[in-house]
Design an enzyme around this catalytic site. Sequence first.
Site, PDB file in Angstrom:
ATOM      1  N   SER A  51       0.821  -1.211   0.000  1.00  0.00           N
ATOM      2  CA  SER A  51       0.000   0.000   0.000  1.00  0.00           C
ATOM      3  C   SER A  51       0.851   1.256   0.000  1.00  0.00           C
ATOM      4  CB  SER A  51      -0.930   0.003   1.215  1.00  0.00           C
ATOM      5  OG  SER A  51      -0.163   0.150   2.397  1.00  0.00           O
TER       6      SER A  51
ATOM      7  N   ARG B 262      27.293  11.403  -3.991  1.00  0.00           N
ATOM      8  CA  ARG B 262      26.980  10.487  -2.895  1.00  0.00           C
ATOM      9  C   ARG B 262      27.903   9.279  -2.850  1.00  0.00           C
ATOM     10  NH1 ARG B 262      20.369   9.886  -2.884  1.00  0.00           N
ATOM     11  NH2 ARG B 262      19.942  12.027  -2.283  1.00  0.00           N
TER      12      ARG B 262
END
Lengths: 615, 318
Positions: free
Chosen positions: A52, A318
């Site tokens: 969900s 990163r």
Amino acid sequence: MATEISRRTFIKGAAAAGVVLAAGTYFAWDGKNIPEKVKTGDVTYDVLVIGSGGAGMRAALAAAERKELKVAVMTKLVPTRSASTMAQGGMNGVTGVSDPTDTVESHVFDTIKGGDYLCDQDAVEYFAERAGENIYEMDYMGYPYNRQKDGAFHQRKMGGHSHPRASYFEDRAGHAMVHTLFEQCLENNIDFISECQMLEISMDGDKLNGVIAMDMRTGNLIGVPAKSIIIATGGYGRVYWVRTSNPYSSTGDGIVAGMNVGIPFKDPEMVQFHPTGLSANGVLLSESSRAEGALLINKDGERFMSKYAPERMELATRDIVARAIATEIEQGRGVGEGIHAGVYMDFTKIPAERIHERLGQVYDLSRRFAGVDITKEPVPIAPTCHYSMGGLEMADFHTGESRVKGVYVAGECSCVSVHGANRLGANSLSEVLVFGHTAGDGAAEFAKANSYVGSQDSLAKACDKWKTTFDKVTTRGREGNKSVPEIRDAMINTMWYKAGVFRDEAQLTQASAELDALDKEYEHCYVGDNSHVYNTAFEQYVELGNLLQISHAIVQGALARKESRGGHSRRDFPKRDDANFLKHTLIFKDKETGKYRAEYKDVVITKYQPKERKY
Amino acid sequence: MDVKLRIHRFVEGRKWEQDYTVTLKTGMTVLEALIEIKEKQDPTLSFTCSCRSSICGACAVRVNGNAELACEMLVENLVKRYDTNELIIEPLGNFKVIRDLVVDWDPKYARIKKIKPVVQPKPEFSKETGCKQSPEDFNKYKKYAGCILCGSCVSECNKNSLNQSDFLDPFVFVKAEKLVADSRDKSPEEHLKAVVDAGLWRCFNCQECTAKCPKGLDPAGAIEKLKEATFAKKLDDNVGARHAKAIYDDISESGTLDESKLNIKSEGFLMAGLRAPMALRLMRVGKMNPLDKHKVNPEIETIRKIVKNAEAAAKEAE
């Protein structure tokens, strides 16, 4: 015992009836949760979505546009607790509202370059062409976009993007997305099958029966028949446990269920590590820390980035910063112990007012979880697993279908592949919208064209099998058996130190052997709770089983890829090798032996020939 | 230092309190303490959690009687706040308990549905071109869009403790205010009507929801805003609104409350008649005398000034 005297206490004292009735609200649950028809097996869903988060609910909404179809979303928690909720930055999509010079082509190129040329370029084109419309559509659904003067939503620029194209709600873009979609799902009467842990996809040969799950609230095993299913269960950052920014629920359940029915796990080795998670628990300190001037310092007080990226220092990309920090720790210049070792991030050169003004959340998190006031002293940080670029192979990005008929995939648990070897900021939320939408349409059309081919008997048999497993593992004693958390901790150590930021052949081989040994321990592990209602100890047992399988796939993928690209960094092969590895890894799990094998698939190149990545 | 956690247990019909001890570490949150207990002491202890960065709402529990997000609440701070090394952990109040600290959310979702929880965009907007909204209009509802559905507000809602059947949960009002204040919506009246029908005027005004909201959203403020909107949208033909109006009129006319007329004005003559026995009792003990001429407060001018200032301040705040 001291309790806070509040107005509540006062009012309760004043209203005797209130006290009596308030005591009455602590009452037992009456056993009703999931739709009755699901419990009795009296419904065959046309489209059953597992998960969900953003992808799952977007898919359900798309499918539910065909009013004649029965659509449900199954989730192991309740809706709105997903990893999507944690996304901060925004969702990319070219609309030109904030920068009229932005183009779809530019979005495509930024994404491909960011992905270190491992992206399928046709899929990226499909994605970028649709990302913009999905952003407008979310506006129509009520997404609370931050606005600009002309009334349009505002778009900002994220790392690696050449134009501002990420629309957002403050620093809670994902939270707003999940809630907007959830409200739409409620309004459209989509069934929610909450608090059900999916255990497996049930198939006979090539016929899809449906899904087996444990209804957490009764402990009953349920078989839910479905014509088509969409796996949208998210990523697997919990392979690294405390060294991840992911929620506890990101355990790769859907990927393992998919692998078990023959869907390959594409590019599992492509894990993104963010350089600055708190050493204490992996919680992310935003990239804006370094942008605002925070320095990285090792145990000896040295600003070590000068050794790794002398020009850009802390502002290198990163992957470079993550590797630099990992190297410092490895060579004994870190602070802290074991899995919590890190280096310092020092904010003390930044004026306190600016910290409060621009880094409020970073200040809060450091204070809360590390007990550090960053205006006064440096905070220990370390790389943290952030995103899984790999996932279940999406065989056709026009429909979201996997190579197993009737099974569709979407979101972080899938691999389209749009992100290649390294995802750019704010591309994940737009990915879940675009491909959630596509998979929802795809599964709905499939359900309309086909009738249910599965067997309810097979579902019932699979439930019985799991019931036996439940009884067996939950009643087992402690003696001589390792507990679920003990095995998990051993797994994290293996994965973090041998298949984490850096990898090499010897370590990966060792990791594989260690995982084999953990599998054996897992077979007779101690769970320690045999009650049926909401048995989270059993749930964690299932999740650990999934994490172990994901770990195997990561290690196999990383062993086979003898190059460094994006998030995957092999010490023994530090260069990108397009001649041999401009291709996707596909890890298959053999149904009979349970062994893993790797195959390869060429990367789709359309317009952009690979070249060295420079920023 | 050792901290004792007294946890309310509830497993398959059996209910008890159980004590656990954990050693306090820097940065240890209530959630980490719970996890440590589950992993090292008692695997049967059940609770839910997910993001551990206070945005998903899964781990809300009651600590010493107050709702908190377990993931963001440092044990150390609680020990200081309550000046004790013993904490009581309970499931949220006003929810059905499924097991231990796990509560039932499904009935709550059913209640969200009641207010038509989505924006119904104005006809000039479309799926293809989205909507338009000024930054000022966005600011009117953005605070309420920050609700994470953790349930802390409901846990401490006194009206909910008394009777849930005629009153929504505070977070549903927050959602309603978000919709009503959203300029993209073509029919705020529709949400508003649903909210009035579902108990808007029954709020006790105790402010517990606002005090307990970990996100600082002020659900009680949202309820006030909704009440204001009922006047602006002419949805004030109900007991609650008439009651508020009667009080307001009384205060601005005479500076005091004329209790003998309050009920008649709010509920109408007939309904108020049903309260005659209470009126008689009040008269008997000398609390109310309908024959007395209602006195005007001598400070009426000062009172009117206060009302005026308050109204101006409220406008400013918007």
